[in-house]
Design an enzyme around this catalytic site. Structure first.
Site, PDB file in Angstrom:
ATOM      1  N   HIS A  60      -0.394  -0.093  -9.764  1.00 45.42           N
ATOM      2  CA  HIS A  60      -1.217  -1.024  -8.974  1.00 45.42           C
ATOM      3  C   HIS A  60      -1.743  -2.172  -9.839  1.00 45.42           C
ATOM      4  O   HIS A  60      -2.955  -2.388  -9.956  1.00 45.42           O
ATOM      5  CB  HIS A  60      -2.381  -0.278  -8.293  1.00 45.42           C
ATOM      6  N   GLU A  90      -2.167   7.622  -4.959  1.00 47.08           N
ATOM      7  CA  GLU A  90      -2.518   6.957  -6.224  1.00 47.08           C
ATOM      8  C   GLU A  90      -3.988   7.096  -6.587  1.00 47.08           C
ATOM      9  O   GLU A  90      -4.351   6.973  -7.755  1.00 47.08           O
ATOM     10  CB  GLU A  90      -2.145   5.464  -6.170  1.00 47.08           C
ATOM     11  N   ASP A 110       4.538  -0.453  -6.850  1.00 39.77           N
ATOM     12  CA  ASP A 110       3.301  -0.731  -7.589  1.00 39.77           C
ATOM     13  C   ASP A 110       2.155   0.060  -6.965  1.00 39.77           C
ATOM     14  O   ASP A 110       1.033   0.001  -7.442  1.00 39.77           O
ATOM     15  CB  ASP A 110       2.999  -2.239  -7.507  1.00 39.77           C
ATOM     16  N   ARG A 119       0.852  -1.189   0.000  1.00 44.20           N
ATOM     17  CA  ARG A 119       0.000   0.000   0.000  1.00 44.20           C
ATOM     18  C   ARG A 119       0.889   1.241   0.000  1.00 44.20           C
ATOM     19  O   ARG A 119       1.902   1.281   0.706  1.00 44.20           O
ATOM     20  CB  ARG A 119      -0.915   0.036   1.233  1.00 44.20           C
TER      21      ARG A 119
HETATM   22  P1  NAD Z   1      -1.905 -11.349   4.779  1.00 48.16           P
HETATM   23  O1  NAD Z   1      -2.925 -10.864   5.771  1.00 48.16           O
HETATM   24  O2  NAD Z   1      -1.875 -12.782   4.410  1.00 48.16           O
HETATM   25  O3  NAD Z   1      -0.433 -10.968   5.319  1.00 48.16           O
HETATM   26  C1  NAD Z   1      -0.120  -9.740   5.903  1.00 48.16           C
HETATM   27  C2  NAD Z   1       0.928 -10.011   6.960  1.00 48.16           C
HETATM   28  O4  NAD Z   1       1.341  -8.763   7.508  1.00 48.16           O
HETATM   29  C3  NAD Z   1       0.393 -10.856   8.139  1.00 48.16           C
HETATM   30  O5  NAD Z   1       1.249 -11.947   8.380  1.00 48.16           O
HETATM   31  C4  NAD Z   1       0.384  -9.883   9.302  1.00 48.16           C
HETATM   32  O6  NAD Z   1       0.653 -10.502  10.553  1.00 48.16           O
HETATM   33  C5  NAD Z   1       1.501  -8.942   8.901  1.00 48.16           C
HETATM   34  N1  NAD Z   1       1.464  -7.686   9.616  1.00 48.16           N
HETATM   35  C6  NAD Z   1       0.416  -7.030  10.157  1.00 48.16           C
HETATM   36  N2  NAD Z   1       0.823  -5.914  10.785  1.00 48.16           N
HETATM   37  C7  NAD Z   1       2.169  -5.854  10.619  1.00 48.16           C
HETATM   38  C8  NAD Z   1       3.150  -4.950  11.039  1.00 48.16           C
HETATM   39  N3  NAD Z   1       2.851  -3.875  11.776  1.00 48.16           N
HETATM   40  N4  NAD Z   1       4.429  -5.194  10.701  1.00 48.16           N
HETATM   41  C9  NAD Z   1       4.755  -6.296   9.987  1.00 48.16           C
HETATM   42  N5  NAD Z   1       3.852  -7.208   9.567  1.00 48.16           N
HETATM   43  C10 NAD Z   1       2.578  -6.984   9.879  1.00 48.16           C
HETATM   44  O7  NAD Z   1      -2.068 -10.412   3.519  1.00 48.16           O
HETATM   45  P2  NAD Z   1      -1.528 -10.674   2.044  1.00 48.16           P
HETATM   46  O8  NAD Z   1      -2.589 -11.348   1.245  1.00 48.16           O
HETATM   47  O9  NAD Z   1      -0.174 -11.271   2.122  1.00 48.16           O
HETATM   48  O10 NAD Z   1      -1.423  -9.171   1.509  1.00 48.16           O
HETATM   49  C11 NAD Z   1      -0.459  -8.267   2.025  1.00 48.16           C
HETATM   50  C12 NAD Z   1      -0.763  -6.870   1.533  1.00 48.16           C
HETATM   51  O11 NAD Z   1      -0.549  -6.813   0.118  1.00 48.16           O
HETATM   52  C13 NAD Z   1      -2.244  -6.459   1.687  1.00 48.16           C
HETATM   53  O12 NAD Z   1      -2.475  -5.901   2.973  1.00 48.16           O
HETATM   54  C14 NAD Z   1      -2.412  -5.420   0.612  1.00 48.16           C
HETATM   55  O13 NAD Z   1      -2.157  -4.147   1.174  1.00 48.16           O
HETATM   56  C15 NAD Z   1      -1.320  -5.743  -0.400  1.00 48.16           C
HETATM   57  N6  NAD Z   1      -1.859  -6.159  -1.716  1.00 48.16           N
HETATM   58  C16 NAD Z   1      -1.461  -5.495  -2.825  1.00 48.16           C
HETATM   59  C17 NAD Z   1      -1.934  -5.861  -4.083  1.00 48.16           C
HETATM   60  C18 NAD Z   1      -1.500  -5.199  -5.374  1.00 48.16           C
HETATM   61  O14 NAD Z   1      -2.179  -5.344  -6.401  1.00 48.16           O
HETATM   62  N7  NAD Z   1      -0.378  -4.512  -5.404  1.00 48.16           N
HETATM   63  C19 NAD Z   1      -2.850  -6.908  -4.173  1.00 48.16           C
HETATM   64  C20 NAD Z   1      -3.213  -7.583  -3.011  1.00 48.16           C
HETATM   65  C21 NAD Z   1      -2.715  -7.206  -1.789  1.00 48.16           C
END
Ligand code: NAD
Length: 334
Positions: A298, A266, A261, A237
């Protein structure tokens, strides 16, 4: 059920309509190009459910309009829910569901793609060869083997990303507030403190959600702790990163490479063709002027596999709500 779908493009319509037919859910979708915000919220008048994406605004003002117009369900077609004021939604009796799970490979592989673009300067090489410039000066790269990769957030995407980087022969450092038992099973992977991760990593990739406590996780102070020439990758994000601090880091040559990305502001840029307009965001324009910065708009999630998964889960979420079943993908206020 009647569903107003905001911020839609042709690909959203295609995947959602197809899944609606295949699953025989028979929801009545009305697709709007418009992004949901206070000025467009009236489009949802009379719809019990709305379906939204990452840059739609679901702050207090919009939620109050939606509630007054009879909306009871918000179906996010993404994993992140940082754009929804969950407390206000709960107070107004609006339920929020999301797509907890869709191809994590899509985003993880895109993060790796950004690394390879930067590491081997593929974006410059591509343009050069098209210009019949076959010189190699300025394209010197480095091997990924034996480099140290810091993974912040080792959930679904972070874990896959770590696995792929392990395949390159990298050492992996992880940080997570809730450690993932599978992470340390990877060869050459260990959890460390965030400070140690900043200090030891050659490449840092962000895969944690945007929460108040992760807002501007990458800032002047954390950048100061990093190795000189560090590569920063953000596919998570935009607001995890203080862009102005990153620009200062690039100018002082503390940061050697940036691949993103997602971008803090954005919502005013991404997903639209603005090639005929004058971009007013000076920070973005400055950032993309540097030769060691690669920006994609994105598109991490944008694979057939992920769009399929997103459509399937969204339709299930909507059908569960319509049929009064438990909402397995409900997001609750903390
Ligand atoms: P997920 O919930 O499986 O994993 C997120 C991880 O972050 C978890 O293990 C959680 O414990 C950890 N976390 C929470 N707070 C934290 C902190 N303060 N410090 C460190 N780690 C922390 O989620 P995911 O499916 O792996 O997705 C991760 C992120 O990717 C999403 O939150 C989203 O913002 C982003 N995303 C981006 C796109 C894109 O198109 N670029 C698409 C999907 C998701």
């Amino acid at each position: 059920m009647k569903v107003a779908v905001f911020s839609t493009k042709s690909y959203d319509r295609r995947f959602i309509q197809l899944e609606n037919t295949v699953s025989q859910a028979n929801h009545e979708f009305v697709f709007f190009d418009a992004r949901l915000e206070a000025q467009t919220a009236s489009l949802a008048n009379g719809f019990p459910a709305i379906c939204v994406f990452v840059n739609d605004d679901l702050g207090t003002e919009v939620l109050e309009i939606l509630a007054a117009q009879g909306t009871k369900l918000i179906a996010l077609r993404c994993t992140g829910f940082n754009n929804v004021n969950l407390k206000t939604a709960a107070k107004l009796g609006i339920k929020v569901v999301r797509v907890t799970d869709y191809s994590p490979y899509s985003v993880a592989e895109h993060a790796v793609g950004l690394i390879l673009m930067l590491n081997r300067k593929l974006y410059r090489a591509y343009n050069r060869v098209r210009d019949d410039n076959f010189a190699l000066d300025g394209l010197l790269g480095f091997d990924l083997r034996d480099r140290t990769i810091g993974v912040v957030g080792t959930g679904k995407i972070g874990q896959i990303f770590a696995q792929i980087m392990q395949g390159f022969g990298c050492n992996i450092l992880g940080y997570d507030v809730y450690p993932n038992p599978n992470f340390e099973k990877l060869e050459n992977a260990q959890y460390v403190s965030l400070e140690e991760l900043w200090q030891r990593s050659d490449i840092i990739s962000l895969h944690c959600p945007l929460f108040p406590e992760t807002h501007h996780l990458i800032n002047q102070e954390t950048i100061a702790q990093m190795k000189s020439g560090v590569m920063l990758i953000n596919t998570s994000r935009g607001k995890l990163v203080d862009t102005k601090a990153v620009i200062d880091g690039i100018k002082s040559e503390k940061i050697g490479y940036v691949g993103i990305d997602v971008y803090e502001e954005e919502d005013k840029l991404f997903f639209e063709d603005l090639s005929d307009t004058i971009i007013q965001d000076d920070t973005f324009q400055l950032l993309q002027s540097f030769p060691n910065v690669v920006i994609t708009a994105h598109q991490g999630f944008f694979t057939e596999n992920a769009l399929d998964d997103i459509a399937r889960t969204t339709i299930t979420n909507l059908s569960d709500f319509e049929q009064g079943k438990p909402l397995q993908n409900q997001v609750n206020a903390a």
